[in-house]
Design an enzyme around this catalytic site. Sequence first.
Site, PDB file in Angstrom:
ATOM      1  N   CYS A  32       7.688   4.024   5.780  1.00 38.34           N
ATOM      2  CA  CYS A  32       6.845   3.806   4.593  1.00 38.34           C
ATOM      3  C   CYS A  32       7.661   3.336   3.390  1.00 38.34           C
ATOM      4  O   CYS A  32       7.110   2.825   2.422  1.00 38.34           O
ATOM      5  CB  CYS A  32       6.088   5.084   4.240  1.00 38.34           C
ATOM      6  SG  CYS A  32       7.181   6.459   3.834  1.00 38.34           S
ATOM      7  N   CYS A  71      -3.384   3.654   9.622  1.00 37.87           N
ATOM      8  CA  CYS A  71      -2.075   3.204  10.128  1.00 37.87           C
ATOM      9  C   CYS A  71      -1.555   4.092  11.253  1.00 37.87           C
ATOM     10  O   CYS A  71      -0.358   4.108  11.535  1.00 37.87           O
ATOM     11  CB  CYS A  71      -1.058   3.165   8.985  1.00 37.87           C
ATOM     12  SG  CYS A  71      -1.600   2.134   7.621  1.00 37.87           S
ATOM     13  N   CYS A 111      -1.247   8.132   7.760  1.00 39.37           N
ATOM     14  CA  CYS A 111      -2.589   7.842   7.255  1.00 39.37           C
ATOM     15  C   CYS A 111      -3.451   7.311   8.407  1.00 39.37           C
ATOM     16  O   CYS A 111      -2.944   6.642   9.321  1.00 39.37           O
ATOM     17  CB  CYS A 111      -2.521   6.787   6.165  1.00 39.37           C
ATOM     18  SG  CYS A 111      -1.656   7.307   4.684  1.00 39.37           S
ATOM     19  N   CYS A 145       0.842  -1.205   0.000  1.00 42.46           N
ATOM     20  CA  CYS A 145       0.000   0.000   0.000  1.00 42.46           C
ATOM     21  C   CYS A 145       0.878   1.257   0.000  1.00 42.46           C
ATOM     22  O   CYS A 145       0.654   2.191  -0.772  1.00 42.46           O
ATOM     23  CB  CYS A 145      -0.913  -0.033   1.222  1.00 42.46           C
ATOM     24  SG  CYS A 145      -2.125   1.276   1.264  1.00 42.46           S
ATOM     25  N   CYS A 146       1.917   1.274   0.854  1.00 42.88           N
ATOM     26  CA  CYS A 146       2.826   2.428   0.897  1.00 42.88           C
ATOM     27  C   CYS A 146       3.603   2.550  -0.408  1.00 42.88           C
ATOM     28  O   CYS A 146       3.904   3.659  -0.849  1.00 42.88           O
ATOM     29  CB  CYS A 146       3.825   2.294   2.049  1.00 42.88           C
ATOM     30  SG  CYS A 146       3.181   2.783   3.650  1.00 42.88           S
TER      31      CYS A 146
HETATM   32 FE1  SF4 Z   1      -1.447   2.775   2.974  1.00 44.86          FE
HETATM   33 FE2  SF4 Z   1      -1.118   3.009   5.615  1.00 44.86          FE
HETATM   34 FE3  SF4 Z   1       0.960   3.359   3.937  1.00 44.86          FE
HETATM   35 FE4  SF4 Z   1      -1.001   5.161   4.085  1.00 44.86          FE
HETATM   36  S1  SF4 Z   1       0.478   4.612   5.704  1.00 44.86           S
HETATM   37  S2  SF4 Z   1      -0.073   4.399   2.245  1.00 44.86           S
HETATM   38  S3  SF4 Z   1      -2.814   3.823   4.376  1.00 44.86           S
HETATM   39  S4  SF4 Z   1      -0.209   1.462   4.344  1.00 44.86           S
END
Ligand code: SF4
Length: 249
Positions: free
Chosen positions: A226, A203, A200, A118-119
């Site tokens: 991240c 998280c 985010c 996701c990151c």
């Molecule tokens: Fe995705 Fe969490 Fe990374 Fe944001 S911090 S990009 S929601 S995994």
Amino acid sequence: MKKELSPAEVERLSEEFESATPQEIIQWAVDTFCPDMALSSSFQTHSLPLLHMVKQIHPEMRIFFLETGYHFWDTLMFREQLEHLWGLNVVDLRRDDSWNTFLRRFGQDLPETNPTLCCYIRKVQPMQIATADLSAWITGIRRDQTEQRANARILEYKRDGLLRIAPLLNWTKADVEAYMYQYDLPKHPLPEDQYPSVGCKPCTRAVMPGEDDRAGRWAGKGKTECGLHTDLFDKKTLTSEDFNLITGK
Ligand code: SF4
């Protein structure tokens, strides 16, 4: 054409900057690299000193904000407020559209099921694309934030032709607070004692009394960064091994 420093120059300047002020480092960076340089900011309370310095030294500098789509609305409001109050040149970076099909099918719970991927999709790759033609990138990381950051250098080549400059690397949390107090800078709306580090929403959790400032980031997910400040960002092309790493295979 990108301006590149030799490894010896990077080593020498990095050493020299250990005793320079952040403002001196930023001024050198502006004189050396602008307009081929940008700053990245997450618009947290501790981001304010660097934004404030850049506003005074080079107000036109591009400020990259990773618009992941998962921010607290407090962060988005704060970003909006500062952009207008200080006349900042903020550029929102979003994920590449090529991920649409994947995310439509598998993206619903990605922050939970695979935060590294996701990151990568929402932070690392958009930054790689935005910095592809730049010579340098300024970031607000500090050595006292994480174990990985403790070993960082003020100047560091992250990829061919992309120099990461960290003017606040030597600062402590107390230095940030003193600067905030001296210039009476505004603060992120979330309560600072509960959210000393804000990422985010899926998280970030509130920290408990006595916990580390970053304990609320990716809590229980075995992740502390991240990828922007780790090796992941160095990869221009991902090998199958890298891909296995970020997909957790
Ligand atoms: Fe995705 Fe969490 Fe990374 Fe944001 S911090 S990009 S929601 S995994």
